[in-house]
Design an enzyme around this catalytic site. Structure first.
Site, mmCIF file in Angstrom:
data_model
loop_
_atom_site.group_PDB
_atom_site.id
_atom_site.type_symbol
_atom_site.label_atom_id
_atom_site.label_comp_id
_atom_site.label_asym_id
_atom_site.label_seq_id
_atom_site.Cartn_x
_atom_site.Cartn_y
_atom_site.Cartn_z
ATOM 1 N N ALA A 129 78.402 63.268 26.111
ATOM 2 C CA ALA A 129 78.352 64.647 26.622
ATOM 3 C C ALA A 129 78.789 64.703 28.073
ATOM 4 O O ALA A 129 78.543 63.777 28.843
ATOM 5 C CB ALA A 129 76.927 65.203 26.500
ATOM 6 N N LYS A 156 69.284 59.014 39.836
ATOM 7 C CA LYS A 156 68.093 58.808 40.681
ATOM 8 C C LYS A 156 67.151 60.003 40.707
ATOM 9 O O LYS A 156 65.976 59.874 41.032
ATOM 10 C CB LYS A 156 68.530 58.559 42.144
ATOM 11 C CG LYS A 156 69.225 57.258 42.378
ATOM 12 C CD LYS A 156 69.824 57.206 43.759
ATOM 13 C CE LYS A 156 71.147 57.892 43.821
ATOM 14 N NZ LYS A 156 72.299 57.220 43.323
ATOM 15 N N VAL A 186 69.359 51.710 42.090
ATOM 16 C CA VAL A 186 69.400 51.115 43.433
ATOM 17 C C VAL A 186 70.222 49.831 43.367
ATOM 18 O O VAL A 186 69.831 48.875 42.694
ATOM 19 C CB VAL A 186 67.978 50.788 43.963
ATOM 20 C CG1 VAL A 186 68.060 50.250 45.388
ATOM 21 C CG2 VAL A 186 67.078 52.010 43.918
ATOM 22 N N ALA A 244 73.251 49.364 42.013
ATOM 23 C CA ALA A 244 74.074 49.218 40.797
ATOM 24 C C ALA A 244 73.621 48.002 39.974
ATOM 25 O O ALA A 244 72.487 47.983 39.506
ATOM 26 C CB ALA A 244 75.557 49.160 41.150
ATOM 27 N N LEU A 296 73.067 44.966 41.031
ATOM 28 C CA LEU A 296 72.306 43.950 41.788
ATOM 29 C C LEU A 296 70.839 43.962 41.343
ATOM 30 O O LEU A 296 70.282 45.027 41.092
ATOM 31 C CB LEU A 296 72.340 44.257 43.291
ATOM 32 C CG LEU A 296 73.692 44.231 43.994
ATOM 33 C CD1 LEU A 296 73.510 44.576 45.470
ATOM 34 C CD2 LEU A 296 74.339 42.869 43.852
ATOM 35 N N GLY A 355 85.843 56.522 43.858
ATOM 36 C CA GLY A 355 84.722 56.723 42.933
ATOM 37 C C GLY A 355 83.408 56.186 43.480
ATOM 38 O O GLY A 355 82.441 56.027 42.735
ATOM 39 N N GLU A 400 78.871 59.930 45.890
ATOM 40 C CA GLU A 400 78.091 60.727 44.943
ATOM 41 C C GLU A 400 78.930 61.917 44.497
ATOM 42 O O GLU A 400 79.904 62.301 45.153
ATOM 43 C CB GLU A 400 76.820 61.236 45.627
ATOM 44 C CG GLU A 400 75.728 60.197 45.743
ATOM 45 C CD GLU A 400 75.296 59.634 44.409
ATOM 46 O OE1 GLU A 400 74.819 60.386 43.554
ATOM 47 O OE2 GLU A 400 75.458 58.422 44.204
ATOM 48 N N LYS A 424 66.778 56.437 47.189
ATOM 49 C CA LYS A 424 66.674 55.013 46.830
ATOM 50 C C LYS A 424 65.464 54.372 47.515
ATOM 51 O O LYS A 424 64.754 53.573 46.900
ATOM 52 C CB LYS A 424 67.964 54.282 47.223
ATOM 53 C CG LYS A 424 69.128 54.666 46.328
ATOM 54 C CD LYS A 424 70.428 54.070 46.825
ATOM 55 C CE LYS A 424 71.562 54.426 45.884
ATOM 56 N NZ LYS A 424 72.874 54.189 46.493
ATOM 57 N N GLY A 469 80.044 51.232 42.327
ATOM 58 C CA GLY A 469 81.245 51.102 41.511
ATOM 59 C C GLY A 469 80.951 51.277 40.042
ATOM 60 O O GLY A 469 79.881 50.902 39.551
HETATM 61 N N1 LIG Z 1 79.423 55.509 40.955
HETATM 62 C C1 LIG Z 1 78.611 54.529 41.299
HETATM 63 O O1 LIG Z 1 79.026 53.526 41.845
HETATM 64 C C2 LIG Z 1 77.145 54.600 40.985
HETATM 65 C C3 LIG Z 1 76.314 53.478 41.229
HETATM 66 C C4 LIG Z 1 74.946 53.546 40.896
HETATM 67 C C5 LIG Z 1 74.437 54.728 40.394
HETATM 68 N N2 LIG Z 1 75.253 55.811 40.230
HETATM 69 C C6 LIG Z 1 74.683 57.042 39.702
HETATM 70 O O2 LIG Z 1 75.190 57.229 38.394
HETATM 71 C C7 LIG Z 1 75.349 58.613 38.126
HETATM 72 C C8 LIG Z 1 76.797 58.887 37.738
HETATM 73 O O3 LIG Z 1 77.651 58.516 38.806
HETATM 74 P P1 LIG Z 1 79.225 58.770 38.696
HETATM 75 O O4 LIG Z 1 79.788 58.159 39.924
HETATM 76 O O5 LIG Z 1 79.719 58.366 37.352
HETATM 77 O O6 LIG Z 1 79.265 60.374 38.818
HETATM 78 P P2 LIG Z 1 80.454 61.346 38.394
HETATM 79 O O7 LIG Z 1 81.753 60.604 38.355
HETATM 80 O O8 LIG Z 1 80.328 62.541 39.250
HETATM 81 O O9 LIG Z 1 80.097 61.740 36.881
HETATM 82 C C9 LIG Z 1 79.008 62.524 36.542
HETATM 83 C C10 LIG Z 1 79.173 62.919 35.087
HETATM 84 O O10 LIG Z 1 77.996 63.573 34.672
HETATM 85 C C11 LIG Z 1 78.370 64.733 33.927
HETATM 86 N N3 LIG Z 1 77.269 65.684 33.996
HETATM 87 C C12 LIG Z 1 76.675 66.225 35.084
HETATM 88 N N4 LIG Z 1 75.655 67.024 34.723
HETATM 89 C C13 LIG Z 1 75.594 66.962 33.357
HETATM 90 C C14 LIG Z 1 74.739 67.550 32.384
HETATM 91 N N5 LIG Z 1 73.727 68.344 32.726
HETATM 92 N N6 LIG Z 1 74.975 67.268 31.070
HETATM 93 C C15 LIG Z 1 75.987 66.459 30.701
HETATM 94 N N7 LIG Z 1 76.827 65.871 31.578
HETATM 95 C C16 LIG Z 1 76.620 66.123 32.891
HETATM 96 C C17 LIG Z 1 79.644 65.214 34.592
HETATM 97 O O11 LIG Z 1 80.304 66.078 33.702
HETATM 98 P P3 LIG Z 1 81.772 66.705 34.012
HETATM 99 O O12 LIG Z 1 82.721 65.559 33.783
HETATM 100 O O13 LIG Z 1 81.923 67.772 32.993
HETATM 101 O O14 LIG Z 1 81.720 67.178 35.421
HETATM 102 C C18 LIG Z 1 80.339 63.873 34.823
HETATM 103 O O15 LIG Z 1 81.010 63.466 33.644
HETATM 104 C C19 LIG Z 1 74.898 59.345 39.393
HETATM 105 O O16 LIG Z 1 73.565 59.731 39.253
HETATM 106 C C20 LIG Z 1 75.047 58.283 40.479
HETATM 107 O O17 LIG Z 1 74.153 58.478 41.553
HETATM 108 C C21 LIG Z 1 76.587 55.767 40.478
#
Ligand SMILES: NC(=O)c1ccc[n+]([C@@H]2O[C@H](COP(=O)([O-])OP(=O)(O)OC[C@H]3O[C@@H](n4cnc5c(N)ncnc54)[C@H](OP(=O)(O)O)[C@@H]3O)[C@@H](O)[C@H]2O)c1
Length: 358
Positions: free
Chosen positions: A36, A114, A144, A146, A148, A199, A202, A217, A336
């Protein structure tokens, strides 16, 4: 799988590429039955075709974001399958309500989101109580650092009877990256543009720059060792003054350009002192079961472990009763899609293979 952004699309790719091997090595069938995003959801009990999920999801009815109102239709179907797991890779608010619905239906939850862990203490305790009542798993190690082993290390310290006296870390890979680039003379606005493009940032990069992401975190780590703290208890100094961030997301980079000069001057001032700028989180447990949590920019000495961090490296130092003189340090790439998705796959297997598997 909720969320198909940086982490979600990487997870689906890793599962597609490794599924055969994982199934052969672990004798488990891993099936993605639903995907989704904010537009809609796909669900197929037989397994979503991971070669063409993007087209199928784009063509799915526009049922909107998953939330407490729309989730039951998906969770009811998920609950009929053996070993159902909900994987939340969104940054959406209110997902704790969806998790609660999942636990009540016998579904385990794995999340890199988070926000449900930063809700007020009473709400988090209610959620944990429902999880316990229904004997479900809730794994969130990737929130927190990723992939690690930050949360895992903290739990292990607690389980083995050690006592945490202080936690210090550079918990935001994004801000770590920005600090490194700033140190090389890259303007703040340009480094932020790169962090978004890579990427790392946030979904709303203001969460990184304001320190809110690091505060969440810090809160997660403090709560993990049983400290009674709320997000409001975290003393946050943003990397960028709040007024520069009080703009719509589309105007953020233009607003940051107006901060480039002042930020460069600050980095230069720190450099002249023989130090480097880092964005650190410090947690010191208090005797009353609460904690002092500070998040903000710090000019660190070259001998400090954070001074040596490069790019998106994160580091966390645990000073404990047993690691009193030399803290136990966890360090490495803390951000990442590939790392985070890898951590999520590990957690899926941890549930499937039993609590002892890591
Ligand atoms: N990127 C990192 O390195 C990393 C590391 C550790 C933790 N995180 C955490 O992991 C999560 C995702 O990170 P990301 O970098 O992948 O973020 P992102 O690229 O912004 O992707 C977020 C995704 O969630 C979808 N989404 C948001 N609200 C939704 C809902 N209510 N129902 C269904 N889908 C929903 C978005 O949909 P749309 O595509 O339609 O906008 C998008 O596909 C975040 O909480 C982030 O803090 C990320």
């Amino acid at each position: 799988v909720l969320g198909t952004g940086t982490v979600g699309s990487e997870l689906l790719e890793q599962v597609r590429a490794q599924r055969g091997e994982l199934e052969r090595d672990y004798d488990r069938v891993l099936r993605v039955v639903g995907v989704a995003d904010r537009h809609g959801a796909l669900f197929d009990e037989a397994g979503v075709d991971l070669e063409r999920w993007r087209e199928a999801l784009a063509a799915a009815p526009a049922t909107g974001p998953v939330d407490a109102r729309t989730a039951p239709a998906l969770l009811d179907r998920l609950a009929t399958l053996p070993h159902p797991v909900l994987v939340d890779l969104t940054a959406a608010d209110g997902m704790e309500d969806v998790y609660e619905q999942a636990f009540r239906r016998g579904i385990d939850v794995i999340a890199s989101n988070k926000r449900p862990l930063a809700v007020p203490p009473r709400r988090l305790e209610q959620l944990r109580q429902v999880r316990r009542q229904h004997h479900r798993h809730y794994h969130y190690d990737t929130t927190v650092g990723a992939s690690l082993p930050v949360i895992a290390t903290l739990r292990r310290l607690g389980r083995t009877g050690d006592r945490v006296k202080a936690i210090e870390g550079s918990l935001s890979g994004t801000l770590g990256y920005l600090c490194t680039e700033l140190g090389k003379g890259v303007p703040l606005s340009l480094a932020t543009r790169w962090a978004i493009g890579l990427g790392y940032a946030e979904e709303d990069p203001r969460d990184d720059l304001s320190g809110l992401d690091s505060a969440r975190k810090g809160l997660i780590l403090a709560r993990e060792i049983g400290l009674g703290v709320a997000l409001e208890d975290v003393a946050v100094t943003p990397l960028v003054p709040a007024e520069r961030l009080a703009v719509p997301p589309a105007e953020l980079l233009a607003s940051l350009r107006r901060q480039d000069e002042a930020m460069a001057a600050e980095v230069e001032r720190v450099r002249r002192e023989g130090k480097v700028l880092r964005y650190l989180t410090r947690i010191v447990p208090a005797a009353d079961g609460r904690a002092e949590i500070r998040v903000g920019p710090v000019a660190v000495d070259p001998a400090h472990p954070a001074a040596r961090l490069v790019g998106v490296e994160a580091f966390v130092a645990f000073t404990t009763a047993r690691h009193a003189d030399t803290p136990l340090v966890v360090q490495g790439a803390g951000v990442g899609g590939a790392n985070t998705a890898g951590g999520v796959v590990a957690e899926i297997f941890r549930i499937s293979l039993g609590a002892g598997a890591r």
